[in-house]
Design an enzyme around this catalytic site. Structure first.
Site, PDB file in Angstrom:
ATOM      1  CD  GLU A 103      11.801  -6.749  -0.969  1.00 41.96           C
ATOM      2  OE1 GLU A 103      11.772  -7.989  -1.020  1.00 41.96           O
ATOM      3  OE2 GLU A 103      11.123  -6.092  -0.159  1.00 41.96           O
ATOM      4  CG  ASP A 107       4.275  -2.369  -5.686  1.00 41.03           C
ATOM      5  OD1 ASP A 107       4.192  -2.066  -6.874  1.00 41.03           O
ATOM      6  OD2 ASP A 107       3.279  -2.607  -4.988  1.00 41.03           O
ATOM      7  NE  ARG A 169       6.003 -17.635  -1.758  1.00 44.74           N
ATOM      8  CZ  ARG A 169       5.888 -16.349  -1.450  1.00 44.74           C
ATOM      9  NH1 ARG A 169       6.634 -15.463  -2.050  1.00 44.74           N
ATOM     10  NH2 ARG A 169       5.037 -15.944  -0.530  1.00 44.74           N
TER      11      ARG A 169
END
Ligand code: IMP
Ligand code: MG
Length: 185
Positions: A103, A107, A169
């Protein structure tokens, strides 16, 4: 220096490229030590974990196979609501396998908590979680994370796979976006 729109959108760098690479290496050492020569399947969570996964796997020494999953959690209002929406499922049967979920960031913990339970129901040998970033202050749902990279404060970050509206990204570091980028929303 030449102007660069990508880097100019960043207010400040939170985690440098060097810090990221050192952390990836430390996580890989832990994983190598724990699994030894046991084969593992990396369950790479699209799209944000792509960059981290590609760096991490090159430091792993056991037999490794890859698969991809794309999920989103919705109904995040309360702890009781919230389902996991599988946009793309794994393409292999994980029964009897060591599954390591890769991952980008934990959060609220909602997504990972549900995903771990879902994969455990498929009778793998083991399911563990490896994340490069963690925002512990934001946690709503408890989730056990066996391999955790860097804890960051409660700020929205981009880069190293993480996006804002599908962009950023490709930044090689983790940065905080300038306020002006959000303006006009
Ligand atoms: P949660 O743990 O269920 O709340 O969801 C985590 C997901 O939200 C991550 O996989 C990211 O895609 C996204 N996310 C959370 N925080 C950030 C951030 O600061 N920047 C970019 N994406 C984030
Ligand atoms: Mg995103």
């Amino acid at each position: 220096m030449e102007s660069n729109l990508l880097h100019e959108s960043i207010d400040r760098i939170l985690v440098s490229e060097t810090h990221l690479q050192e952390t990836v290496f430390r996580l890989a050492e832990q994983i190598n030590r724990d699994y030894g020569n046991e084969p593992i399947l990396l369950a790479i969570i699209l799209k944000g974990s792509l960059v981290f996964a590609s760096d991490l796997m090159r430091h792993l020494t056991m037999p490794v196979t890859l698969d991809f999953m794309q999920v989103s959690s919705y109904g995040t209002g309360t702890a009781s609501s919230g389902f996991i929406n599988i946009k793309k499922d794994l393409s292999v049967d994980i029964e009897g396998m060591n599954v390591l979920i890769i991952e980008d960031i934990i959060d609220s913990g909602n997504t990972l908590n549900k995903l771990k339970k879902l994969l455990q129901e498929r009778n793998p040998k083991s399911v563990r979680i490896c994340t490069i970033l963690d925002k512990p202050e934001r946690r709503v749902t408890d989730v056990e994370v066996e391999y955790s990279g860097i804890c960051i404060p409660d700020e929205f970050v981009v880069g190293y796979g993480l996006d804002y509206q599908e962009l950023f990204r490709n930044l090689p570091y983790i940065g905080v976006l300038k306020r002006s980028v959000y303006e006009g929303e």
